[in-house]
Design an enzyme around this catalytic site. Structure first.
Site, short mmCIF file in Angstrom:
data_model
loop_
_atom_site.label_atom_id
_atom_site.label_comp_id
_atom_site.label_asym_id
_atom_site.label_seq_id
_atom_site.Cartn_x
_atom_site.Cartn_y
_atom_site.Cartn_z
N SER A 161 103.29 90.08 87.27
CA SER A 161 102.79 91.22 86.51
C SER A 161 102.04 92.20 87.39
CB SER A 161 101.88 90.74 85.38
OG SER A 161 100.80 89.99 85.87
N HIS A 164 96.02 93.33 87.49
CA HIS A 164 96.82 94.41 86.90
C HIS A 164 96.30 95.78 87.34
CE1 HIS A 164 98.36 91.77 83.34
NE2 HIS A 164 98.81 91.39 84.52
#
Length: 136
Positions: A32, A88
């Site tokens: 991610s 992230h």
């Protein structure tokens, strides 16, 4: 394609480093971070080609809305769970800076944009080095 693979790995690095700096005792794995790096690349694409995309009617505003919605919802779903939000955010910022440095423009790319990307990557690496190796 080698360029996409390079972008995948280089945008993962800042995310993992920010994750390690913010969560020293936790381990982080996953793709991610690189996906957020690709989203940062989309933001850089908009910045680099802002004027050129304006000539295509609503394309610029449509792309801005789509990319913005994807980023906002992805970050919202990262909060409050076992997902590492720092990885992230680091991937997003790293992908943005790296893409500003290496992506070509649809027309002649402003050199200032390239140097902002290069400078951002250098500063990001210096800060990471100092925080990671010079603190406990």
């Amino acid at each position: 394609h080698a360029g996409r693979l390079h972008h995948w790995f280089t945008s993962s690095y800042p995310g993992f480093m920010l994750s390690v700096l913010c969560n020293r005792n936790d381990q982080t794995v996953g793709a991610s971070t690189a996906i957020f790096g690709i989203l940062g690349g989309f933001i850089a694409y908009l910045i680099i080609n802002w004027v050129a995309l304006g000539r295509f009617g609503p394309v610029r505003s449509t792309l801005t809305c789509i990319i913005g919605i994807i980023i906002v919802f992805s970050l919202l779903f990262s909060v409050g769970s076992n997902i590492d939000i720092f990885a992230h955010i680091g991937g997003l910022v790293g992908g943005l800076l790296i893409s500003l440095a290496i992506l070509p423009g649809m027309e002649n790319k402003n050199r200032v944009i390239t140097w902002v990307g290069v400078g951002g990557v250098v500063v990001m690496n210096l800060i990471t080095f100092c925080l990671f190796f010079l603190t406990e």
